[in-house]
Write a protein that holds these residues in place. Sequence first.
Motif, PDB file in Angstrom:
ATOM      1  N   LYS A   1       0.840  -1.215   0.000  1.00  0.00           N
ATOM      2  CA  LYS A   1       0.000   0.000   0.000  1.00  0.00           C
ATOM      3  C   LYS A   1       0.872   1.263   0.000  1.00  0.00           C
ATOM      4  O   LYS A   1       0.664   2.181  -0.788  1.00  0.00           O
ATOM      5  CB  LYS A   1      -0.921   0.013   1.235  1.00  0.00           C
ATOM      6  CG  LYS A   1      -1.809  -1.208   1.349  1.00  0.00           C
ATOM      7  CD  LYS A   1      -2.680  -1.156   2.583  1.00  0.00           C
ATOM      8  CE  LYS A   1      -1.931  -1.197   3.908  1.00  0.00           C
ATOM      9  NZ  LYS A   1      -1.184  -2.471   4.139  1.00  0.00           N
ATOM     10  N   SER A   2       1.865   1.285   0.899  1.00  0.00           N
ATOM     11  CA  SER A   2       2.739   2.475   0.965  1.00  0.00           C
ATOM     12  C   SER A   2       3.547   2.621  -0.318  1.00  0.00           C
ATOM     13  O   SER A   2       3.831   3.734  -0.764  1.00  0.00           O
ATOM     14  CB  SER A   2       3.706   2.371   2.152  1.00  0.00           C
ATOM     15  OG  SER A   2       2.993   2.256   3.354  1.00  0.00           O
TER      16      SER A   2
ATOM     17  N   PRO B   1      -4.667  -0.870   6.617  1.00  0.00           N
ATOM     18  CA  PRO B   1      -4.573  -2.330   6.630  1.00  0.00           C
ATOM     19  C   PRO B   1      -5.903  -2.995   6.960  1.00  0.00           C
ATOM     20  O   PRO B   1      -6.070  -4.187   6.734  1.00  0.00           O
ATOM     21  CB  PRO B   1      -3.535  -2.613   7.724  1.00  0.00           C
ATOM     22  CG  PRO B   1      -3.504  -1.393   8.573  1.00  0.00           C
ATOM     23  CD  PRO B   1      -3.967  -0.240   7.737  1.00  0.00           C
TER      24      PRO B   1
HETATM   25  N1  LIG Z   1      12.837  -3.075  -3.951  1.00  0.00           N
HETATM   26  C1  LIG Z   1      11.952  -3.991  -3.525  1.00  0.00           C
HETATM   27  N2  LIG Z   1      11.804  -5.163  -4.191  1.00  0.00           N
HETATM   28  C2  LIG Z   1      10.897  -6.081  -3.784  1.00  0.00           C
HETATM   29  N3  LIG Z   1      10.104  -5.919  -2.721  1.00  0.00           N
HETATM   30  C3  LIG Z   1      10.212  -4.785  -2.032  1.00  0.00           C
HETATM   31  C4  LIG Z   1      11.137  -3.762  -2.401  1.00  0.00           C
HETATM   32  N4  LIG Z   1      11.005  -2.736  -1.525  1.00  0.00           N
HETATM   33  C5  LIG Z   1      10.060  -3.115  -0.666  1.00  0.00           C
HETATM   34  N5  LIG Z   1       9.574  -4.331  -0.944  1.00  0.00           N
HETATM   35  C6  LIG Z   1       8.531  -5.092  -0.270  1.00  0.00           C
HETATM   36  O1  LIG Z   1       7.341  -4.345  -0.249  1.00  0.00           O
HETATM   37  C7  LIG Z   1       6.600  -4.718   0.898  1.00  0.00           C
HETATM   38  C8  LIG Z   1       6.246  -3.519   1.719  1.00  0.00           C
HETATM   39  O2  LIG Z   1       5.388  -2.781   1.040  1.00  0.00           O
HETATM   40  P1  LIG Z   1       4.674  -1.583   1.766  1.00  0.00           P
HETATM   41  O3  LIG Z   1       5.559  -0.887   2.709  1.00  0.00           O
HETATM   42  O4  LIG Z   1       4.064  -0.778   0.671  1.00  0.00           O
HETATM   43  O5  LIG Z   1       3.563  -2.387   2.580  1.00  0.00           O
HETATM   44  P2  LIG Z   1       2.225  -1.849   3.218  1.00  0.00           P
HETATM   45  O6  LIG Z   1       1.087  -2.506   2.509  1.00  0.00           O
HETATM   46  O7  LIG Z   1       2.244  -0.379   3.265  1.00  0.00           O
HETATM   47  O8  LIG Z   1       2.333  -2.472   4.675  1.00  0.00           O
HETATM   48  P3  LIG Z   1       1.932  -1.873   6.103  1.00  0.00           P
HETATM   49  O9  LIG Z   1       0.464  -2.093   6.256  1.00  0.00           O
HETATM   50  O10 LIG Z   1       2.705  -2.697   7.037  1.00  0.00           O
HETATM   51  O11 LIG Z   1       2.320  -0.441   6.127  1.00  0.00           O
HETATM   52  C9  LIG Z   1       7.473  -5.599   1.749  1.00  0.00           C
HETATM   53  O12 LIG Z   1       7.063  -6.919   1.565  1.00  0.00           O
HETATM   54  C10 LIG Z   1       8.846  -5.361   1.189  1.00  0.00           C
HETATM   55  O13 LIG Z   1       9.680  -6.446   1.350  1.00  0.00           O
END
Ligand SMILES: Nc1ncnc2c1ncn2[C@@H]1O[C@H](COP(=O)(O)OP(=O)(O)OP(=O)(O)O)[C@@H](O)[C@H]1O
Length: 367
Positions: A36-37, A349
């Motif tokens: 999401k982020s 989330p």
């Molecule tokens: N360069 C990259 N290549 C592959 N995966 C990545 C990379 N950078 C981040 N990730 C993956 O992206 C995911 C994190 O995504 P993000 O921070 O957007 O999650 P989110 O949905 O916002 O989670 P939360 O609810 O915990 O904030 C993790 O699984 C991380 O390992």
Amino acid sequence: MRIREITLQPFRNFSELRLQFDADRILIGGANGRGKSNILEAISYLSIGKSVRGAQDVQAVPHNGQYFDIRAVCGDGPHHHQLRLYFGNQEGKRIFCDGTPLPRIADILGIFKTVHFSPEDVALVMRFPAQRRRLLDILISQTSAPYLHDLQQYQRVLAQRNQLLKMSRGTLRESEAQALDAWDRQLARFGARIRFRRLEVLAGMQAAMNRYYALLSGHREKAGLCYEYSASMNNDPAPAEEQLCADLEQELRGRRGSELHLGHTRCGSHRDQLVFTLDGHPADAFASEGQMKTLLISWKLTETQVLAGETGQNPVLLLDDVFSELDSQRSAALMELIGTCEQVVLTSPKRPDGPLGAGFSEIWLDG
Ligand SMILES: Nc1ncnc2c1ncn2[C@@H]1O[C@H](COP(=O)(O)OP(=O)(O)OP(=O)(O)O)[C@@H](O)[C@H]1O
Ligand SMILES: [Mg+2]
């Protein structure tokens, strides 16, 4: 200003993702770590040309990948643009607007405006003065290309000046003293322009910041902003740019002896402080976590007003996990406040407790 669709092919954890944003109120939901982020980061890449999280471009390349590629359709009223930002480990960064490459990365600033909030920023912004300067610089750069140019020139002069100070090892030859005089004049000129613009923008933000904080907190405390810089001793709330320039040049002269010994520049706009206050006390020392979060949300809402006022275009508001840790009164107040924004993209989330309100479209990454 609105974003209508985005394609990540690839970006961070997404090898291929295409989202359509048909509504102006969007909730992107999904479990922790689903990306999401990352989606909000990708959207703001198209606005500021770099990672809003302060990450290196190479970090946004998928693990074991060679590049990332973000494409979106963004628009203002009937005018739509196809924006694309490509970064390759070998090729570097390229930006395209409607298929045409932009000569410089900075040229993307101002085409598609966004304001981004994330809870990660709260601790960073409140703890580190450099992060608060960055906040202000990103905002002003989105409204003014000359400001960005002044920042870049200032950094260039600062680096040269520091190099000279370092090499001198405490003493200067005649020719070096003349060179330093020239750097001082340039640093003062660019530094004064930066200070002037920052003071001007902040003065225009005070009232809105105050009002947003009052509405979010239920009028519990009074929020304020102040800008501290060394020559601000003369207490003039709105000094002229020439005055700022003369003051900074004088200060650089006055500190020359000590800076020669230290080997770097200790005064100027790169050392100034943007201070958030609550009832007149600096927030970094006294505010609670929820108060800090409320301060940053108020600042971001104020940013949307500044951008709309300066450019006539309402930015897209990107709110990452904004409701976590906010009490129900603050969440309800925030929901009401974002009602006036042209387009808002929220992430969460889980499904928010209260009703989302009319017009919300939900995208769940869990499938
Ligand atoms: N360069 C990259 N290549 C592959 N995966 C990545 C990379 N950078 C981040 N990730 C993956 O992206 C995911 C994190 O995504 P993000 O921070 O957007 O999650 P989110 O949905 O916002 O989670 P939360 O609810 O915990 O904030 C993790 O699984 C991380 O390992
Ligand atoms: Mg997240």
